[in-house]
Enzyme design. Structure first.
Site, PDB file in Angstrom:
ATOM      1  N   HIS A 157       0.542  -1.343  -0.312  1.00 22.07           N
ATOM      2  CA  HIS A 157      -0.582  -0.719   0.145  1.00 22.07           C
ATOM      3  C   HIS A 157       0.596   1.394   0.022  1.00 22.07           C
ATOM      4  O   HIS A 157       1.113   2.276   0.314  1.00 22.07           O
ATOM      5  CB  HIS A 157      -1.060   0.373   1.052  1.00 22.07           C
ATOM      6  CG  HIS A 157      -2.054  -1.112   1.092  1.00 22.07           C
ATOM      7  ND1 HIS A 157      -2.547  -1.420   2.108  1.00 22.07           N
ATOM      8  CD2 HIS A 157      -2.181  -2.354   0.057  1.00 22.07           C
ATOM      9  CE1 HIS A 157      -3.888  -2.173   1.273  1.00 22.07           C
ATOM     10  NE2 HIS A 157      -2.947  -2.808   0.883  1.00 22.07           N
TER      11      HIS A 157
HETATM   12  C1  LIG Z   1       0.273  -7.881  -4.661  1.00 27.79           C
HETATM   13  C2  LIG Z   1      -0.336  -6.398  -4.265  1.00 27.79           C
HETATM   14  C3  LIG Z   1      -1.335  -6.367  -3.367  1.00 27.79           C
HETATM   15  C4  LIG Z   1      -2.339  -5.573  -2.902  1.00 27.79           C
HETATM   16  N1  LIG Z   1      -3.868  -5.430  -2.148  1.00 27.79           N
HETATM   17  C5  LIG Z   1      -4.370  -4.818  -2.113  1.00 27.79           C
HETATM   18  C6  LIG Z   1      -6.012  -5.085  -1.221  1.00 27.79           C
HETATM   19  O1  LIG Z   1      -5.480  -6.365  -1.531  1.00 27.79           O
HETATM   20  N2  LIG Z   1      -6.871  -4.439  -1.921  1.00 27.79           N
HETATM   21  C7  LIG Z   1      -6.559  -3.070  -2.149  1.00 27.79           C
HETATM   22  O2  LIG Z   1      -7.103  -1.994  -1.617  1.00 27.79           O
HETATM   23  N3  LIG Z   1      -5.765  -2.586  -2.256  1.00 27.79           N
HETATM   24  C8  LIG Z   1      -4.006  -3.486  -2.686  1.00 27.79           C
HETATM   25  N4  LIG Z   1      -3.651  -3.465  -3.570  1.00 27.79           N
HETATM   26  C9  LIG Z   1      -3.003  -1.679  -3.614  1.00 27.79           C
HETATM   27  C10 LIG Z   1      -3.569  -1.283  -4.725  1.00 27.79           C
HETATM   28  O3  LIG Z   1      -3.565  -2.387  -5.515  1.00 27.79           O
HETATM   29  C11 LIG Z   1      -2.695   0.310  -5.088  1.00 27.79           C
HETATM   30  O4  LIG Z   1      -2.968   0.854  -3.967  1.00 27.79           O
HETATM   31  C12 LIG Z   1      -3.733   1.013  -6.025  1.00 27.79           C
HETATM   32  O5  LIG Z   1      -3.614  -0.275  -7.847  1.00 27.79           O
HETATM   33  C13 LIG Z   1      -2.566   2.059  -6.405  1.00 27.79           C
HETATM   34  O6  LIG Z   1      -3.522   2.061  -8.144  1.00 27.79           O
HETATM   35  P1  LIG Z   1      -2.289   4.078  -9.144  1.00 27.79           P
HETATM   36  O7  LIG Z   1      -3.598   4.418  -9.591  1.00 27.79           O
HETATM   37  O8  LIG Z   1      -2.244   4.769  -8.330  1.00 27.79           O
HETATM   38  O9  LIG Z   1      -1.442   2.827  -9.348  1.00 27.79           O
HETATM   39  P2  LIG Z   1      -1.016   1.531  -9.944  1.00 27.79           P
HETATM   40  O10 LIG Z   1      -2.989   0.806 -10.156  1.00 27.79           O
HETATM   41  O11 LIG Z   1      -0.664   0.921  -9.633  1.00 27.79           O
HETATM   42  O12 LIG Z   1      -1.189   2.143 -12.115  1.00 27.79           O
HETATM   43  C14 LIG Z   1      -0.147   2.402 -11.921  1.00 27.79           C
HETATM   44  C15 LIG Z   1      -0.161   2.543 -13.691  1.00 27.79           C
HETATM   45  O13 LIG Z   1       0.982   3.228 -14.119  1.00 27.79           O
HETATM   46  C16 LIG Z   1       1.758   2.361 -15.218  1.00 27.79           C
HETATM   47  N5  LIG Z   1       2.719   2.658 -15.497  1.00 27.79           N
HETATM   48  C17 LIG Z   1       4.117   3.140 -14.638  1.00 27.79           C
HETATM   49  N6  LIG Z   1       4.868   3.574 -15.326  1.00 27.79           N
HETATM   50  C18 LIG Z   1       4.196   3.950 -16.724  1.00 27.79           C
HETATM   51  C19 LIG Z   1       5.152   4.480 -17.264  1.00 27.79           C
HETATM   52  N7  LIG Z   1       5.944   5.163 -17.812  1.00 27.79           N
HETATM   53  N8  LIG Z   1       4.369   4.937 -18.812  1.00 27.79           N
HETATM   54  C20 LIG Z   1       3.213   3.907 -19.223  1.00 27.79           C
HETATM   55  N9  LIG Z   1       2.792   3.439 -17.869  1.00 27.79           N
HETATM   56  C21 LIG Z   1       2.848   3.263 -17.193  1.00 27.79           C
HETATM   57  C22 LIG Z   1       1.918   1.187 -14.822  1.00 27.79           C
HETATM   58  O14 LIG Z   1       2.390  -0.170 -15.648  1.00 27.79           O
HETATM   59  C23 LIG Z   1       0.825   1.082 -13.714  1.00 27.79           C
HETATM   60  O15 LIG Z   1      -0.285   0.388 -14.788  1.00 27.79           O
HETATM   61  C24 LIG Z   1      -2.681  -4.194  -3.519  1.00 27.79           C
HETATM   62  C25 LIG Z   1      -1.465  -4.078  -4.312  1.00 27.79           C
HETATM   63  C26 LIG Z   1      -0.368  -5.142  -4.758  1.00 27.79           C
HETATM   64  C27 LIG Z   1       0.754  -4.649  -5.841  1.00 27.79           C
END
Ligand SMILES: Cc1cc2nc3c(=O)[nH]c(=O)nc-3n(C[C@H](O)[C@H](O)[C@H](O)COP(=O)(O)OP(=O)(O)OC[C@H]3O[C@@H](n4cnc5c(N)ncnc54)[C@H](O)[C@@H]3O)c2cc1C
Length: 597
Positions: A532
């Site tokens: 997280h």
């Molecule tokens: C293993 C794991 C288990 C988890 N379990 C839970 C759970 O059970 N419940 C819960 O609520 N949360 C959980 N989380 C946390 C939750 O999934 C994250 O907090 C959330 O996905 C974050 O969202 P975000 O949009 O900030 O980033 P992300 O969802 O990580 O999205 C970022 C995206 O940007 C893309 N990206 C990055 N850099 C570039 C670039 N230079 N060019 C193009 N694309 C790029 C990545 O590929 C990714 O698809 C978990 C996370 C993980 C990794």
């Protein structure tokens, strides 16, 4: 036009051969799913290489220019793209592939396999923080929702109030997500025992099944349906306007392109490379409201800002990056909520379950639980991160000798171990709102490689204090009569449980002989991640309350990097809600308050 970053198109990286090799490895390896590159599900999803090569700046006036370019198709990026596409042209750039036909991503039973897959085509990118904690970041459309444990629960009202969000729009945005991809879990015996034990040790009242953040014990939602099939944020693209949305997969953004001629730098486009390593540029339309929006996650967004010249000047100069804005706060105050777990061996096979129940305590810790991820045939072959069989209770590698090489050697030999040693579950303790903070810094200018990330777990004494209280509570939960039927011995002593758990939590931190005597030491030495992590682009420091990057025009950051705490017990609900919420806000600001979304 003075375009910073525009001339820096990298040479083709000849990814083709390595991609082919990875696909071959993927087919050979039992740990990896079989990506099917023909199934993109929605007509607006295409490979990045199909994008016209537009490396000249004149493209900004051409048909190829967009109202919004979103970088990162993750938990925030997908709902944001869908919402903005109702009225405006949107280009969504995602560095990974699609989640739909990837068996490791699609099924609950394979949760650990994606994390175990450290190949270049994996949906998860492995990293280790300088603290020695092994970690993962998403690299696939849907982002974290395609590789996570699926638990869905809303943010605490106090968090929403502090961020200053409009409560009415928040109340509309959560259900928009929930109706499309969230399910009520099928309760398994392990989770029932956990729920009853939490209540037995006083984590009460029982609030039943609810998305709300309430003190006591509750059952939350999940993005896995009753067949164990995962529904990711990529499915939130289903309601996008296909005439106005283009999603490019395998499109890795390398830099934001700026026009630096005016008083303030202004984003004009994004430089990205496709799956063959060829460079492309996408441009914004030539008006004040068009924007580049970073939704690349808590590692990806600060990383991309730094690579684009927004960050501490001295650090950028060391890597010959032209400074667009000297910004000391980019990448600062990164936080990862520490997780410590107690491993509980069971007296027989146990159903696989990820998080379904949570204990929200007044101690500043959350208790969650998972079971059964050590026992499949795949478990014998693969490395599972926290569910790791290779570091399970009968691991032959002493904690102090757990170098990556030793773990590798152990992994290769573990199929000789009896299956029983992989049976059990974990009680997880997550520290809410840690005071220990770290930072993200560039090591090189390669966007594919992880930057240096430090979280400084337990550097603040109050975090240690709360962890100790949480571990005491977690051991009571395991010792409760409701767990007795499932666990291997009737009465697990605290020391015995801790002893097993020291071995079951894998990290690269040196262990101490008093790990089972001092709970403080136990917390520090067995810390792992619940994934997280957040921060790096904080509101008030890097972006304003509308998520606009301070000092730069036409650039926002909308994702978990803007959070100063992880909302609720688990953040994904609020990250997806934020994508929808911010999209709706932007539309309302541009089209007038009456705009319906
Ligand atoms: C293993 C794991 C288990 C988890 N379990 C839970 C759970 O059970 N419940 C819960 O609520 N949360 C959980 N989380 C946390 C939750 O999934 C994250 O907090 C959330 O996905 C974050 O969202 P975000 O949009 O900030 O980033 P992300 O969802 O990580 O999205 C970022 C995206 O940007 C893309 N990206 C990055 N850099 C570039 C670039 N230079 N060019 C193009 N694309 C790029 C990545 O590929 C990714 O698809 C978990 C996370 C993980 C990794």
């Amino acid at each position: 036009m003075a375009l910073v970053g525009a001339s820096a198109a990298p040479p083709p990286l000849k990814l083709c051969a390595s991609l082919l090799l990875s696909i071959c490895l993927c087919l050979l390896s039992p740990c990896q799913g079989k990506p099917d590159y023909s199934e993109y599900r929605y007509p607006f999803i295409r490979k990045a290489s199909t994008f016209p090569s537009s490396l000249s700046s004149s493209a900004s006036g051409a048909n190829n220019a967009y109202d919004y370019i979103i970088v990162g198709g993750g938990a925030a990026g997908c709902p944001l793209a869908t919402t903005l596409s109702q009225n405006f042209s949107v280009l969504l750039l995602e560095r990974g592939g699609v989640p739909f036909a990837n068996a490791n991503v699609s099924f609950l039973e394979n949760f650990h396999l994606t994390l175990a897959d450290t190949s270049k085509t994996s949906a998860s990118q492995f990293f280790s923080s300088t603290d020695g904690v092994l970690n993962s970041r998403a690299r696939v459309l849907g982002g974290g929702t395609s590789i996570n444990a699926g638990f869905y629960t809303r943010g605490n009202p106090e968090f929403i109030r502090k961020v200053g969000w409009d409560q009415t729009l928040v109340n509309e945005s959560y259900p928009w997500v929930e109706k499309q991809i969230v399910h009520r879990p099928d309760f398994v015996p392990w989770q029932r025992a956990f729920k009853d034990s939490l209540l037995d040790v006083g984590v009460s009242p029982f609030n039943g099944f609810t998305y709300d953040h309430l003190y006591g014990t509750k059952v939350g939602g999940t993005i896995f349906d009753r067949y164990g099939r995962r529904h990711t944020a990529a499915e939130l693209l289903a309601t996008a306007n296909p005439q106005k949305l283009t999603v490019l997969i395998y499109a890795t953004a390398q830099k934001i392109v700026f026009d630096t001629r005016g008083n303030r730098p202004k984003a004009v486009g994004v430089l990205f490379k496709d799956e063959n390593g060829n460079g492309h540029q996408a441009f914004l339309k030539n008006n004040l409201q068009s924007e580049v929006i970073l939704s690349s996650g808590a590692i990806g967004s600060p990383h991309l800002l730094l690579l684009s010249g927004i960050g501490p000047k001295a650090d950028l100069e060391k890597l010959n990056i032209t400074t667009v804005l000297d910004q000391e706060f980019v990448g600062k105050d990164m936080v990862d909520n520490p997780m410590n777990t107690i491993f509980v061996p069971t007296n027989g096979p146990i159903n696989q379950s990820l998080i379904q129940t949570v204990g929200i305590t007044k101690l500043g810790v959350y208790l969650e639980s998972s079971s059964g991820f050590g026992q499949s045939n795949d478990s014998i072959r693969c490395h599972h991160g926290i569910m790791s069989a290779e570091i399970g209770q009968l691991s032959t590698v002493p904690p102090k000798q757990r170098t990556p090489e030793a773990i590798q050697a152990y992994t290769q030999n573990k199929r000789n171990l009896p299956h029983e040693v992989f049976r059990g579950g974990f009680i997880l303790e997550k520290l809410a709102s840690p005071l220990s903070k770290g930072e993200l810094r560039l090591i090189n200018t390669n966007v594919d490689e992880n930057p240096s990330i430090t979280f400084n777990y337990f550097s603040h004494p109050y975090d240690v204090e709360r962890c100790v209280d949480g571990i005491r509570l977690a051991t009571k939960v395991v010792q409760s009569k409701y767990f007795a039927e499932l666990t291997r011995t009737d009465k697990q002593t605290t020391e015995k449980l801790l002893n097993i758990s020291v071995k079951a939590n894998v990290n690269l931190i040196p262990k101490h002989t008093n790990d089972t005597k001092s709970l403080e030491q136990f917390c520090k030495d067995t810390v792992i991640t619940i994934w997280h992590y957040h921060g790096g682009c904080h509101i008030g420091k890097v972006v304003d309350h509308e998520h606009k990057v301070l000092g730069i025009d036409r650039l926002r950051v909308i994702d978990g990097s803007t959070f100063s705490e992880s909302p609720g017990t688990n953040p994904q609900a609020t990250v997806m809600m934020m994508g929808r919420y911010m999209g709706a806000k932007i539309l309302r600001n541009r089209l007038g308050l009456a705009a319906t979304v």
